[in-house]
Scaffold this active site. Structure first.
Site, mmCIF file in Angstrom:
data_model
loop_
_atom_site.group_PDB
_atom_site.id
_atom_site.type_symbol
_atom_site.label_atom_id
_atom_site.label_comp_id
_atom_site.label_asym_id
_atom_site.label_seq_id
_atom_site.Cartn_x
_atom_site.Cartn_y
_atom_site.Cartn_z
ATOM 1 N N HIS A 84 22.568 -1.801 107.589
ATOM 2 C CA HIS A 84 23.068 -2.293 106.495
ATOM 3 C C HIS A 84 21.869 -2.039 105.036
ATOM 4 O O HIS A 84 20.659 -2.388 105.012
ATOM 5 C CB HIS A 84 22.912 -3.243 106.678
ATOM 6 N N CYS A 133 23.558 -7.980 98.824
ATOM 7 C CA CYS A 133 24.810 -7.625 99.950
ATOM 8 C C CYS A 133 26.173 -7.459 99.084
ATOM 9 O O CYS A 133 26.485 -6.139 100.086
ATOM 10 C CB CYS A 133 24.998 -8.735 101.263
#
Length: 277
Positions: free
Chosen positions: A262, A13
């Site tokens: 995301h 991430c």
């Protein structure tokens, strides 16, 4: 784009954010005058189970993922510990989602721009107790890019100049069970401290923030690590309305990962794009 140099930055991430940081360091060092930093992810080619497994490879594979833990499970444990120690409530978690979906409803690029209510969040499908589906960021396709240049080159281009005041980076143990305190994101606190020192400012000088709300508890814990709220009081902060647009310091005006989406590799760059625009 060959034969110019190219580097793949792989850090789950954090990939987009670290790609930006490598570009920043390349320009700041004088090695390059102009650098393109980009991030991309295409997650919907597989089903939810396969995407969840792929994401879990960014966690501790030797002990935690091997036993079947997923990122919702890891954050659920962090959340339960936070709730028990500090009294963070189910409603406060939901208020993060409500706020970010309200922000996302004004973002034409948001994946899920529909507003939600506290009741809808609290009664949505359970994923990993106490986290429900509306506490979790979605599976997303997306890409983002930004161009960094030296000040000299930027002035010649005649474009509006956005100066990078600071860039900082810190780490923690990849295994949750090795952390000193699973209710505290120490790496974020350390990186923020370093960045504020570089920029010669404090959190009180910021006008808004884009933070990593992969789960609603994540935003609460990150705001604490950044110093927006005292340790354990991030839930109270969102409940007060201070982090909503029009509040004292809006957090995730884009809608955050929760509403905007995301796409893992692209998220860090997308956040920077939001900051600039």
């Amino acid at each position: 784009m060959g034969p110019i140099p190219g580097t793949r930055v792989e850090s789950a991430c954090a990939s987009g954010g670290l790609a930006f940081r490598q570009a920043y360091l390349a320009v700041a060092s004088g090695a390059h005058d102009v650098v393109l930093a980009s991030g991309v992810e295409k997650m919907t080619d597989v089903d939810g189970a396969a995407a969840t497994y792929a994401l879990s490879t960014a966690s501790d594979m030797e002990y935690e993922a091997y036993q079947g833990i997923t990122f919702p499970g890891l954050y659920a444990m962090m959340c339960r510990a936070h709730m028990k120690r500090y009294g963070t409530t189910r409603q406060q978690l939901a208020q993060v989602a409500v706020k970010n979906h309200r922000h996302g409803s004004m973002n034409p690029l948001a994946q899920f721009p529909t507003e939600v209510t506290v009741d809808q969040v609290c009664n949505s499908v359970l994923v990993a107790d106490p986290l429900r589906i509306l506490d979790c960021s979605p599976i997303t396709d997306g890409a983002a890019a930004c161009v960094l240049a030296s000040m000299e080159v930027a002035k010649k281009l005649g474009r509006p100049i956005i100066r990078v005041a600071a860039s900082a980076h810190a780490t923690d143990t990849i295994a949750l069970h090795d952390r000193e305190d699973i209710t505290w994101i120490g790496s974020t606190a350390r990186a923020a401290e370093d960045a504020f020192r570089q920029a010669r400012c404090g959190v009180q000088d910021l006008s808004f923030l884009e933070v990593h709300d992969c789960f609603t508890i994540s935003e609460i814990m990150v705001t604490e690590a950044l110093g927006l709220a005292d340790r354990g009081r991030g839930g109270d902060l969102v409940a007060s309305g201070a982090t909503a647009l029009g509040g004292k310091i809006p957090v995730n005006p884009s809608g955050g990962l929760k509403s905007k989406g995301h796409p893992v590799g692209a998220t860090g760059i997308a956040q920077i794009r939001e900051v600039v625009t």
